[in-house]
Write an enzyme that holds these catalytic residues in place. Structure first.
Site, short mmCIF file in Angstrom:
data_model
loop_
_atom_site.label_atom_id
_atom_site.label_comp_id
_atom_site.label_asym_id
_atom_site.label_seq_id
_atom_site.Cartn_x
_atom_site.Cartn_y
_atom_site.Cartn_z
N ASP A 157 61.16 28.29 52.38
CA ASP A 157 61.67 28.32 53.89
C ASP A 157 61.59 29.55 54.57
O ASP A 157 62.11 30.66 54.43
CB ASP A 157 63.26 27.95 53.61
CG ASP A 157 64.04 27.89 54.99
OD1 ASP A 157 63.65 27.66 55.87
OD2 ASP A 157 65.18 28.12 54.89
N ASP A 170 59.27 27.27 61.70
CA ASP A 170 60.26 26.95 60.59
C ASP A 170 59.74 25.81 59.52
O ASP A 170 59.82 24.63 59.64
CB ASP A 170 61.47 26.71 61.31
CG ASP A 170 62.67 26.56 60.23
OD1 ASP A 170 62.30 26.90 58.99
OD2 ASP A 170 63.92 26.50 60.53
#
EC number: 3.4.23.40
Length: 514
Positions: A107, A295
């Site tokens: 992430d 992201d």
């Protein structure tokens, strides 16, 4: 993952739609000098779909990096990713000695590593996932510092520990991570991952823990402070779900050269983005520039409600009827148009008609306290009144139509139609699968270059034949200035475009994925 400490945002709906199984390690290709971890996928289980997941977060953080091609085994490492119906991508890591295996999301929107703890006794989610057993590791070091991360639809709490972390063939020593002893709610109950490995900057790390990525560099495990993502968007492909490469990038994963843009705010992999075009026509919203972040932990592509609504209208996405929006058009539409024609500063118009209070940068609902921007913004700290929000959207839409020399009657009619296309509060917007051929390309201007998404790239298809359902890959999220307007370019964007995160030069690069 994009942690949202939001700024009054709606949740980002994530589709968890397929089950995937991890396959055993395959030997590295000696010609490449890289370690590849092969992954196998299972058939799609449409009944496992849920409407909410980690994207409704309570704090905004992000990271990235990029760079040169790998040349030897010492220079980088490859971790294959698991594609969960184009919704989430997972990879396997090991914690401890011998390594205890965990499936994690890599992430770029957070900085901590956390996995469920064997001491998680009272959360059902922990019993459905792999759990870390400190006593089974010869390299475990006690820390004990408490830790907690709050998400919009869930949270985790526990304490810090230290141990070796294996990523591919790399072994990071003395890595500080969170043993989660509490995982309340349904978010992690239905999740197909065990934990999260954050690739963000240390400035946003909870508890000031040094991120795994930093330790890779500091311990000399990779020569170049760069990592890159290739996401395989073919959900029915029996091959790998993608790869993250630490220390460089694989030229087989992209076509042409990367377009690089500098990181503008450390703590995010944030950069400046230009205009957004729908079917080749400017929306006008970001003509003066917007902020964007790449992201890997966000499945969809999130943007300001005003523009997502315009996109919904063009692609025929189902929305919700906003009575506040319709009231604005009927009662204030002509007045707003007159003020725009009189060249009134757009940001002040809604305060002039009495629907917002202008605070010097934007309109906010009267009586709502403005949160100081250099402090974390809690989800209940700033809630814009629906009438104020509707007015601001109407101003954007009318500006755009005036720039196209539309008549006042046509403008008011168009805005009224958009009032029927506002994104659902749940985040999902259904579209007709048979209409993909007539949907427009959506283009994002980055580094002076237009990056187009075709309908088949921004529409998520669930199922086959007559039972197929199609969902828009766009979702609405409003983040106010000075941090916004902000676009979150999640996997819907990072799939078509190979993404490089260059920590050494503080830049992010995009190239067409191969």
């Amino acid at each position: 993952m994009f942690l949202i400490a939001t700024m009054g945002t709606r949740g980002l709906a994530v589709l968890l739609l397929a089950a995937v199984l991890l396959q055993g390690l395959l030997p590295a290709s000696e010609a490449e000098g890289l370690v590849r971890i092969a992954l196998k996928k299972r058939a799609i289980d449409r009944n496992s779909r849920v409407a909410k997941s980690l994207s409704d977060r309570e704090e905004v953080h992000l990271l990235g990096g990029a760079s040169n091609t790998l040349r030897s085994e010492e220079e980088g490492d490859i971790v294959s990713l698991k594609n969960y119906m184009n919704a989430q991508y997972f990879g396997e890591i090991g914690v401890g000695t011998p390594p205890q295996k965990f499936t994690v999301i890599f992430d770029t929107g957070s900085s901590n590593l956390w996995v469920p703890s064997a001491k998680c006794y009272f959360s059902i989610a922990c019993y459905l996932h792999a759990r870390y057993k400190a006593g089974a590791s010869s390299t475990y070091k006690k820390n004990g510092k408490p830790a907690a991360i709050q998400y919009g639809t869930g949270s985790i709490a526990g304490y810090f520990s230290e141990d070796s972390v294996t990523v591919g063939d790399l072994v990071v020593k003395d890595q500080e991570f969170i043993e989660a002893t509490k995982e309340p709610g349904v978010t992690f109950l239905v999740a197909k991952f065990d934990g999260i490995l954050g690739l963000g900057f240390k400035e946003i790390s909870v508890g000031k823990a040094v991120p795994v990525w930093y330790n890779m560099v500091e311990q000399g495990l990779i020569s170049d402070p760069v990592f890159s993502f290739w996401l395989n968007r073919h959900a029915d492909d029996e091959g790998e779900g993608g790869e993250i490469i630490f220390g460089g990038m694989d030229p087989k994963h992209y076509v042409g050269e990367h377009t690089y843009v500098p990181v503008t705010q450390k703590g995010y992999w944030q950069f400046d983005m230009g205009d957004v075009l729908v079917g080749g026509k400017s929306t006008g919203f970001c003509a003066g520039g917007c902020a964007a972040i790449a992201d890997s932990g966000t499945s969809l592509l999130a943007g300001p409600t005003a523009i997502i609504t315009e996109i919904n209208e063009k692609i025929g996405a189902a929305g919700v009827v906003s009575q506040e929006c319709k009231t604005i058009v009927s009662q204030y539409g002509q007045q707003i148009l007159d003020l725009l024609l009189a060249e009134t500063q757009p940001k002040k118009i809604c305060s002039q008609v009495g629907l917002c209070t202008f605070d010097g940068t934007r309109g906010v609902s009267a009586g709502i306290r403005r949160v100081v921007d250099d402090e974390p913004v809690k989800s209940n700290g700033l809630r814009t009144d629906p009438m104020c929000s509707a007015c601001e959207m109407a101003v954007v839409w009318m500006q755009n139509q005036l720039a196209q020399n539309k008549t006042q009657d046509l403008i008011l009619d168009y805005v009224n139609q958009l009032c029927n296309r506002l994104p659902s509060p749940m985040g999902e917007s259904a579209v007709d699968c048979a209409s993909l051929g007539s949907m427009p390309d959506i283009e994002f201007t980055i580094g002076g270059k237009k990056f187009a998404l075709k309908p088949e790239e921004y529409i998520l298809k669930v199922g086959e034949g007559a039972a197929a359902q199609c969902i828009s890959g766009f979702t609405a999220m409003d983040i106010p200035p000075p941090r916004g307007p902000l676009w979150i370019l999640g996997d819907v964007f990072m799939g078509p475009y190979h993404t490089v995160f260059d920590y050494g030069k503080l830049r992010v690069g995009f190239a067409k994925a191969a």
